[in-house]
Scaffold this motif. Structure first.
Motif, PDB file in Angstrom:
ATOM      1  N   ILE A 186     -42.141  16.965  30.213  1.00  0.00           N
ATOM      2  CA  ILE A 186     -41.734  15.607  29.829  1.00  0.00           C
ATOM      3  C   ILE A 186     -41.157  14.872  31.035  1.00  0.00           C
ATOM      4  O   ILE A 186     -40.353  15.445  31.783  1.00  0.00           O
ATOM      5  CB  ILE A 186     -40.626  15.660  28.728  1.00  0.00           C
ATOM      6  N   LEU A 187     -41.557  13.624  31.195  1.00  0.00           N
ATOM      7  CA  LEU A 187     -40.909  12.737  32.161  1.00  0.00           C
ATOM      8  C   LEU A 187     -40.378  11.546  31.371  1.00  0.00           C
ATOM      9  O   LEU A 187     -41.141  10.775  30.786  1.00  0.00           O
ATOM     10  CB  LEU A 187     -41.897  12.281  33.245  1.00  0.00           C
ATOM     11  N   LEU A 188     -39.052  11.426  31.340  1.00  0.00           N
ATOM     12  CA  LEU A 188     -38.387  10.498  30.441  1.00  0.00           C
ATOM     13  C   LEU A 188     -37.686   9.397  31.220  1.00  0.00           C
ATOM     14  O   LEU A 188     -36.863   9.679  32.085  1.00  0.00           O
ATOM     15  CB  LEU A 188     -37.355  11.303  29.636  1.00  0.00           C
ATOM     16  N   VAL A 189     -38.020   8.153  30.915  1.00  0.00           N
ATOM     17  CA  VAL A 189     -37.274   7.015  31.446  1.00  0.00           C
ATOM     18  C   VAL A 189     -36.308   6.562  30.378  1.00  0.00           C
ATOM     19  O   VAL A 189     -36.697   6.385  29.218  1.00  0.00           O
ATOM     20  CB  VAL A 189     -38.218   5.852  31.820  1.00  0.00           C
ATOM     21  N   LEU A 195     -27.321  10.443  27.627  1.00  0.00           N
ATOM     22  CA  LEU A 195     -28.328  11.102  26.779  1.00  0.00           C
ATOM     23  C   LEU A 195     -29.430  11.737  27.625  1.00  0.00           C
ATOM     24  O   LEU A 195     -29.839  12.883  27.402  1.00  0.00           O
ATOM     25  CB  LEU A 195     -28.988  10.060  25.863  1.00  0.00           C
ATOM     26  N   ALA A 196     -29.910  10.971  28.596  1.00  0.00           N
ATOM     27  CA  ALA A 196     -31.031  11.439  29.412  1.00  0.00           C
ATOM     28  C   ALA A 196     -30.636  12.657  30.237  1.00  0.00           C
ATOM     29  O   ALA A 196     -31.410  13.613  30.353  1.00  0.00           O
ATOM     30  CB  ALA A 196     -31.505  10.318  30.326  1.00  0.00           C
ATOM     31  N   LEU A 197     -29.440  12.644  30.798  1.00  0.00           N
ATOM     32  CA  LEU A 197     -29.020  13.778  31.631  1.00  0.00           C
ATOM     33  C   LEU A 197     -28.777  15.019  30.774  1.00  0.00           C
ATOM     34  O   LEU A 197     -29.034  16.142  31.203  1.00  0.00           O
ATOM     35  CB  LEU A 197     -27.767  13.420  32.436  1.00  0.00           C
ATOM     36  N   GLU A 198     -28.303  14.803  29.548  1.00  0.00           N
ATOM     37  CA  GLU A 198     -28.081  15.955  28.670  1.00  0.00           C
ATOM     38  C   GLU A 198     -29.396  16.540  28.173  1.00  0.00           C
ATOM     39  O   GLU A 198     -29.474  17.714  27.840  1.00  0.00           O
ATOM     40  CB  GLU A 198     -27.177  15.545  27.497  1.00  0.00           C
ATOM     41  N   ALA A 199     -30.442  15.700  28.122  1.00  0.00           N
ATOM     42  CA  ALA A 199     -31.729  16.152  27.581  1.00  0.00           C
ATOM     43  C   ALA A 199     -32.663  16.687  28.659  1.00  0.00           C
ATOM     44  O   ALA A 199     -33.748  17.171  28.345  1.00  0.00           O
ATOM     45  CB  ALA A 199     -32.404  15.000  26.837  1.00  0.00           C
TER      46      ALA A 199
END
Ligand SMILES: Nc1ncnc2c1ncn2[C@@H]1O[C@H](COP(=O)(O)OP(=O)(O)OP(=O)(O)O)[C@@H](O)[C@H]1O
Ligand SMILES: [Mg+2]
Length: 235
Positions: A186-189, A195-199
């Protein structure tokens, strides 16, 4: 699995991406953070070959795909869930899902649609309704389901939680975690940096088209620049 180096892209005279490099390992969730206009969407569009005149090298699954067309990249398993979902509101839920399989050379089987409906019961119940009647959360699930129909090895999601309630945001992140647990990279923007850093396991912060910080998400959660500029009160 994905190694991009020296990516550059512009909209006319406006440089939107300037010498950005990034890596996503097989089985990993990687995140791209940054303020509005930082170049996050442009980065995903460049990886997918949607930016004319873009520079840099993109290697995917051991192959240099920098010169390939967007459908060729999608066929190799690099798939985008675009910002703003971009579902076709005049088409039915099922027609939208089938659109996701369009770049493939084969025809999707009924079992593939059933697998999507099994995961998203709201979509199953509305399969013959126009996508325009769906709620924002349902449209996001449809956009993700459509991407799944392309058989992604690496799914890129551009701000999937934008405009969603905290409950629906949690659902989207739970879905991302589930897909990742099943083997999808997964590459998430995401604008919600915490949230993003925890995921994610790895992250890159962009400012004005350039990398400002990159590293493991655990390290970025402790980084003063990231805490000051992106984690705000949450830090
Ligand atoms: N179609 C376009 N035409 C001209 N300039 C554009 C276009 N799309 C983006 N830009 C510019 O390129 C830069 C990067 O935009 P981009 O959409 O990649 O940022 P972003 O980080 O995704 O922002 P956001 O968080 O608002 O989605 C910005 O300065 C933006 O104004
Ligand atoms: Mg964007």
């Amino acid at each position: 699995m994905l190694e991009a180096t020296g990516l550059a892209a512009a909209y006319g005279p406006v440089k939107a991406l300037d010498g950005v490099s990034l890596t996503v390992a097989q089985g990993e969730v990687a995140a791209v953070l940054g303020a509005n206009g930082a170049g996050k969407s442009t980065l995903l569009r460049t990886l997918l070959g949607l930016m004319p005149g873009a520079g840099g090298t993109v290697r995917f699954c051991g192959e240099d795909i920098s010169k390939l067309s967007t459908p060729e990249r999608v066929r190799r398993g690099l798939v985008l869930v675009p910002e703003g979902r971009r579902v076709l509101t005049g088409l039915t839920v099922e027609e939208n899902l089938l659109m996701g399989a369009y770049p493939r050379r084969d025809t999707p089987g009924a079992a593939e649609l059933d697998a999507i409906y099994g995961r998203f019961s709201n979509l199953a119940a509305r399969r013959h309704m126009k996508a325009g009647v769906l709620s924002g959360g349902e449209q996001q699930m449809l956009a993700i389901g459509r991407a799944m129909m392309a058989r992604p090895k690496l799914m890129m999601l551009d701000e999937p939680s934008l405009g969603l309630s905290p409950r629906l945001t949690s659902e989207v992140f739970a879905l991302i975690a589930a897909l990742n647990a099943e083997g999808m990279s997964i590459l998430l923007v995401e604008q919600n940096a915490l949230l993003a850093l925890e995921a994610s396991q790895r992250a890159l912060v962009l400012e004005l088209g350039r990398e400002v910080v990159a590293g493991t998400s655990a390290a970025l959660l402790k980084d003063d620049r990231v805490r000051g500029a992106y984690l705000g009160a949450a830090a």
